[in-house]
Scaffold this motif. Structure first.
Motif, PDB file in Angstrom:
ATOM      1  N   HIS A 188      18.269 -44.246   5.105  1.00 34.87           N
ATOM      2  CA  HIS A 188      17.646 -44.623   3.658  1.00 34.87           C
ATOM      3  C   HIS A 188      17.622 -46.151   3.701  1.00 34.87           C
ATOM      4  N   ILE A 189      18.618 -46.948   3.999  1.00 33.80           N
ATOM      5  CA  ILE A 189      18.415 -48.365   3.853  1.00 33.80           C
ATOM      6  C   ILE A 189      17.233 -49.004   4.684  1.00 33.80           C
ATOM      7  N   TYR A 190      17.022 -48.635   5.831  1.00 34.00           N
ATOM      8  CA  TYR A 190      16.039 -49.160   6.522  1.00 34.00           C
ATOM      9  C   TYR A 190      14.568 -48.506   6.278  1.00 34.00           C
ATOM     10  N   SER A 191      14.393 -47.375   5.658  1.00 32.68           N
ATOM     11  CA  SER A 191      13.317 -46.845   5.521  1.00 32.68           C
ATOM     12  C   SER A 191      12.679 -47.768   4.530  1.00 32.68           C
ATOM     13  N   ARG A 192      13.216 -48.142   3.391  1.00 31.80           N
ATOM     14  CA  ARG A 192      12.673 -48.708   2.262  1.00 31.80           C
ATOM     15  C   ARG A 192      12.404 -50.252   2.967  1.00 31.80           C
ATOM     16  N   ARG A 193      12.931 -50.765   3.749  1.00 37.24           N
ATOM     17  CA  ARG A 193      12.558 -52.325   4.428  1.00 37.24           C
ATOM     18  C   ARG A 193      11.234 -51.909   5.069  1.00 37.24           C
ATOM     19  N   LEU A 194      11.312 -51.002   6.131  1.00 35.94           N
ATOM     20  CA  LEU A 194      10.326 -50.811   6.935  1.00 35.94           C
ATOM     21  C   LEU A 194       8.970 -50.461   6.056  1.00 35.94           C
ATOM     22  N   LYS A 195       9.157 -49.683   5.053  1.00 36.19           N
ATOM     23  CA  LYS A 195       7.884 -49.262   4.296  1.00 36.19           C
ATOM     24  C   LYS A 195       7.270 -50.820   3.663  1.00 36.19           C
ATOM     25  N   HIS A 196       8.301 -51.699   3.117  1.00 39.21           N
ATOM     26  CA  HIS A 196       7.806 -52.924   2.715  1.00 39.21           C
ATOM     27  C   HIS A 196       7.082 -53.747   3.616  1.00 39.21           C
ATOM     28  N   ALA A 228      -4.275 -64.032  12.387  1.00 35.14           N
ATOM     29  CA  ALA A 228      -3.700 -63.132  13.441  1.00 35.14           C
ATOM     30  C   ALA A 228      -2.211 -63.633  13.499  1.00 35.14           C
ATOM     31  N   SER A 229      -1.793 -64.635  13.421  1.00 35.71           N
ATOM     32  CA  SER A 229      -0.491 -65.093  13.519  1.00 35.71           C
ATOM     33  C   SER A 229       0.330 -64.862  12.516  1.00 35.71           C
ATOM     34  N   ARG A 230      -0.262 -64.707  11.394  1.00 32.70           N
ATOM     35  CA  ARG A 230       0.582 -63.973  10.006  1.00 32.70           C
ATOM     36  C   ARG A 230       0.885 -62.516  10.583  1.00 32.70           C
ATOM     37  N   ASN A 231      -0.200 -61.780  11.061  1.00 34.81           N
ATOM     38  CA  ASN A 231       0.298 -60.264  11.786  1.00 34.81           C
ATOM     39  C   ASN A 231       1.110 -60.369  12.638  1.00 34.81           C
ATOM     40  N   LEU A 232       1.155 -61.337  13.723  1.00 33.25           N
ATOM     41  CA  LEU A 232       2.178 -61.603  14.664  1.00 33.25           C
ATOM     42  C   LEU A 232       3.690 -61.643  14.249  1.00 33.25           C
ATOM     43  N   LYS A 233       3.768 -62.454  12.958  1.00 34.47           N
ATOM     44  CA  LYS A 233       5.060 -62.749  12.538  1.00 34.47           C
ATOM     45  C   LYS A 233       5.639 -61.344  11.906  1.00 34.47           C
ATOM     46  N   GLU A 234       4.652 -60.542  11.151  1.00 36.53           N
ATOM     47  CA  GLU A 234       5.013 -59.244  10.656  1.00 36.53           C
ATOM     48  C   GLU A 234       5.461 -58.372  11.704  1.00 36.53           C
ATOM     49  N   GLN A 235       4.751 -58.333  12.711  1.00 36.58           N
ATOM     50  CA  GLN A 235       4.898 -57.147  13.649  1.00 36.58           C
ATOM     51  C   GLN A 235       6.366 -57.441  14.325  1.00 36.58           C
ATOM     52  N   ILE A 236       6.775 -58.932  14.413  1.00 31.88           N
ATOM     53  CA  ILE A 236       7.963 -59.141  15.089  1.00 31.88           C
ATOM     54  C   ILE A 236       9.045 -58.686  14.099  1.00 31.88           C
ATOM     55  N   LYS A 237       8.912 -58.997  12.694  1.00 34.84           N
ATOM     56  CA  LYS A 237       9.913 -58.592  11.721  1.00 34.84           C
ATOM     57  C   LYS A 237      10.105 -56.944  11.747  1.00 34.84           C
ATOM     58  N   LEU A 238       8.964 -56.144  12.163  1.00 40.88           N
ATOM     59  CA  LEU A 238       8.869 -54.631  12.116  1.00 40.88           C
ATOM     60  C   LEU A 238       9.915 -54.254  13.406  1.00 40.88           C
ATOM     61  N   SER A 239       9.397 -54.906  14.436  1.00 36.64           N
ATOM     62  CA  SER A 239      10.304 -54.700  15.794  1.00 36.64           C
ATOM     63  C   SER A 239      11.633 -54.843  15.533  1.00 36.64           C
ATOM     64  N   MET A 240      12.033 -56.195  14.990  1.00 40.83           N
ATOM     65  CA  MET A 240      13.598 -56.355  14.784  1.00 40.83           C
ATOM     66  C   MET A 240      14.092 -55.612  13.625  1.00 40.83           C
ATOM     67  N   LEU A 241      13.470 -55.107  12.843  1.00 42.79           N
ATOM     68  CA  LEU A 241      14.094 -53.927  11.869  1.00 42.79           C
ATOM     69  C   LEU A 241      14.319 -52.762  12.792  1.00 42.79           C
ATOM     70  N   ALA A 242      12.982 -51.896  13.304  1.00 42.52           N
ATOM     71  CA  ALA A 242      13.276 -50.859  13.878  1.00 42.52           C
ATOM     72  C   ALA A 242      14.355 -50.776  15.009  1.00 42.52           C
ATOM     73  N   GLY A 243      14.489 -52.372  16.026  1.00 48.37           N
ATOM     74  CA  GLY A 243      15.560 -52.383  16.865  1.00 48.37           C
ATOM     75  C   GLY A 243      16.849 -52.199  16.373  1.00 48.37           C
ATOM     76  N   ARG A 244      16.920 -52.865  15.136  1.00 43.09           N
ATOM     77  CA  ARG A 244      18.344 -52.798  14.470  1.00 43.09           C
ATOM     78  C   ARG A 244      18.709 -51.632  14.238  1.00 43.09           C
ATOM     79  N   PHE A 245      17.741 -50.860  13.498  1.00 47.82           N
ATOM     80  CA  PHE A 245      17.914 -49.333  13.076  1.00 47.82           C
ATOM     81  C   PHE A 245      18.443 -48.430  14.431  1.00 47.82           C
TER      82      PHE A 245
END
Length: 354
Positions: A198-206, A249-266
């Motif tokens: 529940h917690i991570y789904s909201r963060r991932l959607k954002h 593209a660099s902004r997209n790279l940073k956002e993808q890294i954030k997604l990977s970190m969130l998914a990894g922690r989850f």
């Protein structure tokens, strides 16, 4: 409209888009259900070998009828049949998996093709004002990259989610018949998994929403530069356009890294919860063997079912989290579909006489 209501409305729209293929989706669901009994049968050959061939427990009734009650436990025919059971179960599972894969590919591609064609036709009917404001790159991205979300939601998420829930119920019933206290301990991780999902789904959607917007703007930079390549070359602006592309593209790279970190922690939290549950069940199961509450074969059966129990739990948890990206994509695609053209064509236009 709150978040849950908007998600439910989105699921309803996706299911309506998939309505022409409901029979195919039902067949996929049926194939998945057939796999549940096979999954439950997987650890039984080991239990029979440990308890009834190596141990002193009675043979299962079907084996007793096959060989007769006077069959010796050292008879190689008995051992051969038990050893062949995993092959038969695996063959049946692979046939089901092959049938599912072929039907799933056809259904998914047919659904995406239909939805893309619908989006493309609607996009062409929109006014030039909309295209000048939103840009063609954004519409292109939504048709090509956001449209497949209907497949991910209706097939790749819905079917595994429901089948995993049914497998979970079946595992709980079987484990409780062997030792209800072990089943209860194993289920103690469910509230933890629900809270984490529940917690991570909201963060991932954002973050998925941010990533999709950035990817769309990056594609717009490429399209603008290449469509005006003569002007870019005439004024020697190649370096400027390159820098603009790299910035997006660099902004997209940073956002993808954030997604990977969130998914990894989850994933790490889910794994730790399941590992803790496995450790506690193993401790109690061995103690129950030592005190005579269950047999050694039942210990193997419980631990095998525990691994199978946690697999659908993990599937459900991760599906809820990974579904967020598909929800964002589907919402973007439907936003394009909801745009109203300035001039709406009549449903039954009258053709001009020649």
């Amino acid at each position: 409209m709150d978040r849950k209501s908007s998600d439910v409305a989105l699921y309803r729209r996706v299911l309506l888009e998939a309505r022409p293929l409901w029979s195919h989706i039902a067949a996929l669901f049926g194939l998945t259900l057939l796999g549940t009994p096979l999954t439950l049968l997987t650890p039984w050959p080991l239990k029979i070998a440990v308890d009834s061939i190596l141990g002193s427990h009675e043979l299962p009734r079907w084996l007793g009828r096959l060989f007769g009650s006077d069959i010796s436990r050292t008879d190689l025919r008995l051992l051969a049949v038990v050893a062949a059971l995993p092959i038969a179960i695996a063959l049946a599972k692979h046939i089901l998996d092959l049938s599912f894969a072929v039907l799933r590919s056809y259904t998914a591609e047919k659904l995406v093709l239909s939805f893309r064609a619908k989006l493309f036709r609607h996009t062409q009917s929109l006014s030039l004002t909309y295209h000048d404001t939103a840009g063609t790159a954004d519409s292109t991205y939504r048709i090509q990259y956001d449209a497949p979300a209907v497949q991910w939601i209706a097939i790749d998420a819905f079917i595994p989610l429901v089948s995993s829930a049914l497998t979970l119920v079946a595992m709980i019933v079987v484990m409780s018949r062997i030792d209800w206290s072990l089943a209860l301990v194993a289920l103690a991780v469910i509230p933890v998994l629900y809270a984490v999902s529940h917690i991570y789904s909201r963060r991932l959607k954002h973050h998925w929403r941010e990533a999709k917007g950035i990817e769309s703007s990056t594609l717009a930079v490429v399209q603008e530069a290449l469509s005006a390549v003569r002007v870019v070359k005439a004024f020697a602006q190649e370096d400027r356009e390159h820098a603009r592309y790299v910035r997006h593209a660099s902004r997209n790279l940073k956002e993808q890294i954030k997604l990977s970190m969130l998914a990894g922690r989850f994933s790490m939290l889910v794994g730790l919860a399941m590992a803790t549950g496995t450790a506690v069940v193993l401790f109690l199961a061995v103690w129950h063997v030592q005190t005579g509450r269950i047999s050694l074969g039942e210990l193997f059966l419980v631990m095998s079912y525990l691994a199978m129990l946690y697999t659908p739990l993990q599937t459900v948890s991760q599906s809820v989290a990974s579904l967020q990206g598909s929800i964002v994509s589907a919402a973007r695609a439907f936003e394009l579909l909801d745009q109203t053209p300035d001039v709406v064509e009549r449903e039954n236009p009258v053709s001009l006489s020649s």
